[in-house]
Design an enzyme around this catalytic site. Structure first.
Site, PDB file in Angstrom:
ATOM      1  N   HIS A  65     102.872 -17.348-121.295  1.00 52.83           N
ATOM      2  CA  HIS A  65     103.436 -16.529-120.214  1.00 52.83           C
ATOM      3  C   HIS A  65     103.630 -17.289-118.910  1.00 52.83           C
ATOM      4  CE1 HIS A  65      99.220 -16.457-119.073  1.00 52.83           C
ATOM      5  NE2 HIS A  65      99.610 -16.097-117.874  1.00 52.83           N
TER       6      HIS A  65
HETATM    7  C1  UD1 Z   1      99.776 -12.926-113.538  1.00 53.48           C
HETATM    8  C2  UD1 Z   1      98.955 -14.016-112.836  1.00 53.48           C
HETATM    9  C3  UD1 Z   1      98.574 -15.102-113.834  1.00 53.48           C
HETATM   10  C4  UD1 Z   1      97.891 -14.517-115.044  1.00 53.48           C
HETATM   11  C5  UD1 Z   1      98.781 -13.448-115.634  1.00 53.48           C
HETATM   12  C6  UD1 Z   1      98.153 -12.803-116.836  1.00 53.48           C
HETATM   13  C7  UD1 Z   1      99.495 -14.468-110.481  1.00 53.48           C
HETATM   14  C8  UD1 Z   1     100.120 -15.446-109.571  1.00 53.48           C
HETATM   15  N1  UD1 Z   1      99.720 -14.660-111.780  1.00 53.48           N
HETATM   16  O1  UD1 Z   1     100.973 -13.534-113.959  1.00 53.48           O
HETATM   17  O2  UD1 Z   1      97.694 -16.017-113.209  1.00 53.48           O
HETATM   18  O3  UD1 Z   1      97.640 -15.536-115.981  1.00 53.48           O
HETATM   19  O4  UD1 Z   1      99.025 -12.445-114.632  1.00 53.48           O
HETATM   20  O5  UD1 Z   1      98.970 -11.850-117.395  1.00 53.48           O
HETATM   21  O6  UD1 Z   1      98.809 -13.581-110.023  1.00 53.48           O
HETATM   22  N2  UD1 Z   1     105.017  -6.842-115.805  1.00 53.48           N
HETATM   23  C9  UD1 Z   1     105.135  -5.688-116.523  1.00 53.48           C
HETATM   24  N3  UD1 Z   1     104.047  -4.892-116.616  1.00 53.48           N
HETATM   25  C10 UD1 Z   1     102.855  -5.195-116.052  1.00 53.48           C
HETATM   26  C11 UD1 Z   1     102.765  -6.373-115.307  1.00 53.48           C
HETATM   27  C12 UD1 Z   1     103.847  -7.200-115.188  1.00 53.48           C
HETATM   28  O7  UD1 Z   1     106.172  -5.382-117.056  1.00 53.48           O
HETATM   29  O8  UD1 Z   1     101.903  -4.421-116.192  1.00 53.48           O
HETATM   30  C13 UD1 Z   1     106.184  -7.732-115.694  1.00 53.48           C
HETATM   31  C14 UD1 Z   1     106.929  -7.551-114.412  1.00 53.48           C
HETATM   32  O9  UD1 Z   1     108.283  -7.628-114.678  1.00 53.48           O
HETATM   33  C15 UD1 Z   1     106.502  -8.757-113.576  1.00 53.48           C
HETATM   34  C16 UD1 Z   1     106.207  -9.797-114.635  1.00 53.48           C
HETATM   35  O10 UD1 Z   1     105.748  -9.071-115.770  1.00 53.48           O
HETATM   36  O11 UD1 Z   1     107.463  -9.159-112.670  1.00 53.48           O
HETATM   37  C17 UD1 Z   1     105.181 -10.787-114.222  1.00 53.48           C
HETATM   38  O12 UD1 Z   1     103.998 -10.134-113.745  1.00 53.48           O
HETATM   39  P1  UD1 Z   1     103.140 -10.766-112.531  1.00 53.48           P
HETATM   40  O13 UD1 Z   1     101.901  -9.989-112.322  1.00 53.48           O
HETATM   41  O14 UD1 Z   1     104.026 -11.012-111.384  1.00 53.48           O
HETATM   42  O15 UD1 Z   1     102.787 -12.204-113.059  1.00 53.48           O
HETATM   43  P2  UD1 Z   1     102.205 -12.655-114.456  1.00 53.48           P
HETATM   44  O16 UD1 Z   1     103.203 -13.583-115.048  1.00 53.48           O
HETATM   45  O17 UD1 Z   1     101.729 -11.511-115.276  1.00 53.48           O
END
Ligand code: UD1
Length: 380
Positions: free
Chosen positions: A208
């Site tokens: 991811h």
């Molecule tokens: C975040 C953490 C990362 C961790 C990861 C685990 C930061 C900088 N990054 O990254 O360190 O390893 O979580 O998962 O804090 N989304 C959904 N549903 C959710 C959450 C996210 O659909 O419940 C989608 C959204 O489109 C979002 C994308 O996933 O924009 C990324 O989520 P985000 O929390 O921004 O970063 P992660 O890549 O999950």
């Protein structure tokens, strides 16, 4: 001792298994009252609610509902939510865990309001500032009052950055507490049978990181590598929402879904996922937590990154950093039985939460004694 109010902050999936053992340990103490603050960074049922259920966590006491967004939006959103909460329900201490945006946002908010901050999983360094998590780690550790580290290399990193030794308490790895807390359920979980896979006869994949999934050329090459590996050995690949979105955007989903023996599934919650990992022949990952869990379980871990903030998993454990182009070759090494064996580091023993509780209790007592003596502790 007057009851102390503790905020335990969690925002994203890898935080939930870290707060769970500590929440349960603090709940048993009479000298404190612990409240869970969920920032809402992760909000889907399979990224959040299912973990709360698996880890036997109650509904959060406070929910900031920040949701997705750019790093600036997410970090600022958490700060805008947590500031007023600290004013209305001021904690004696704020505990943050890990390295996600919610970690630094709450640490920064509390520190500026004069609320002492403790950081669990302090001192990890990849020395790669292109990773947002590395910036979150360095910044959080710079302002935390109490730094709970998992291993000796983390202590050394903090000392080298000038953190006073008295603030550093080595407590071990809280992820292992989560595993031990749920070991019975993990061992009776039949995730592998669900996919009709033999024990030690498959690999588990999680990817991811933006560096692996946000660039089309990199992700295309990873998809080709995984499809080739799956011809040799079955793979189970739970898809993180970010990865799913990128696969769709880059038109790679069809190629991946068509690969024989490659099971693409929704994100799994903690117990079924660890049930799957426990019986895997190997893991392919870019996650931080899985590098540690596989080291504890003695399972070969092929980490598709150029560096790791958890070097101890390579030095003493079963983890190795693998360039994507060498993935197939590395899997052959695993299958031939030539992968090096490892051992779990000291204090990765399932008793970290107890050490954290003791460290916090004595710190609070010391602050109280200093205040009573008219010698109020100063923050740096
Ligand atoms: C975040 C953490 C990362 C961790 C990861 C685990 C930061 C900088 N990054 O990254 O360190 O390893 O979580 O998962 O804090 N989304 C959904 N549903 C959710 C959450 C996210 O659909 O419940 C989608 C959204 O489109 C979002 C994308 O996933 O924009 C990324 O989520 P985000 O929390 O921004 O970063 P992660 O890549 O999950």
């Amino acid at each position: 001792m007057t009851e102390s109010a503790i905020h335990l902050v969690a925002g994203a999936r890898p935080n939930f298994m870290k707060i769970a053992p500590l929440y349960h340990a603090l709940s048993r103490e009479s000298w404190c009252r612990v409240a869970i603050v969920h920032t809402g960074q992760h909000y889907d049922a399979d990224m959040s609610d299912n973990f709360f259920r698996d880890l036997r966590l109650p509904q959060p006491d406070f929910h900031l509902n920040v949701g997705s967004g750019s790093h600036a939006e997410q970090t600022a959103g958490v700060m805008l939510g947590y500031g007023p909460l600290c004013e209305s329900h001021r904690p004696t201490w704020t505990i943050v865990v890990g390295d996600v945006n919610s970690t630094i946002a709450c640490a920064l908010t509390a520190a500026k309001l004069g609320i002492p901050v403790a950081h669990l999983e302090a001192g990890l360094r990849s020395r790669d500032r292109t990773m947002p998590e590395e910036i979150n780690r360095v910044a959080t550790d710079a302002i935390a009052d109490l730094l709970w580290t998992p291993s000796a290399d983390a202590d050394q990193n903090l000392l080298a950055e000038g953190v006073p030794p008295a603030r550093i308490h080595r407590v071990g790895n809280i992820m292992i507490d989560a595993y031990e807390m749920l070991r019975d359920r993990i061992e009776s979980e039949a995730t592998r049978e669900h996919f009709s896979l033999p024990p030690q006869g498959y690999g588990v994949v999680t990817l991811h990181r933006p560096s692996n999934v946000d660039d089309k050329a990199t992700l295309s090459s990873l998809v080709a590598q995984l499809a080739a590996v799956a011809q040799r050995v079955p793979l189970v690949f739970p898809l993180h929402p970010r990865t799913r979105r990128r696969l769709e955007e880059f038109d790679l989903m069809a190629a991946l879904s068509a690969a024989p023996q490659l099971h693409l599934v929704a994100p799994m919650s903690y117990v079924p996922f660890m049930g799957l990992v426990r019986e895997a022949r190997f893991a392919v990952t870019d996650s931080g937590g899985l590098q540690e869990e596989t080291t504890y379980l003695g399972i070969p871990c092929l980490t598709l990154r150029q560096n790791t903030e958890r070097p101890i998993t390579v030095l003493s454990g079963t983890n190795r950093l693998i360039p994507p182009a060498q993935l197939r070759e590395a899997v052959e090494t695993v299958l031939s039985g030539a992968w090096p064996e490892g051992h779990g580091p000291d204090l990765w023993d399932g008793h970290t939460a107890g050490r954290v509780v003791e460290s916090l209790r004595s710190q609070i007592e010391r602050h109280r004694a200093e205040t009573l003596a008219g010698n109020a502790p100063t923050r740096r």
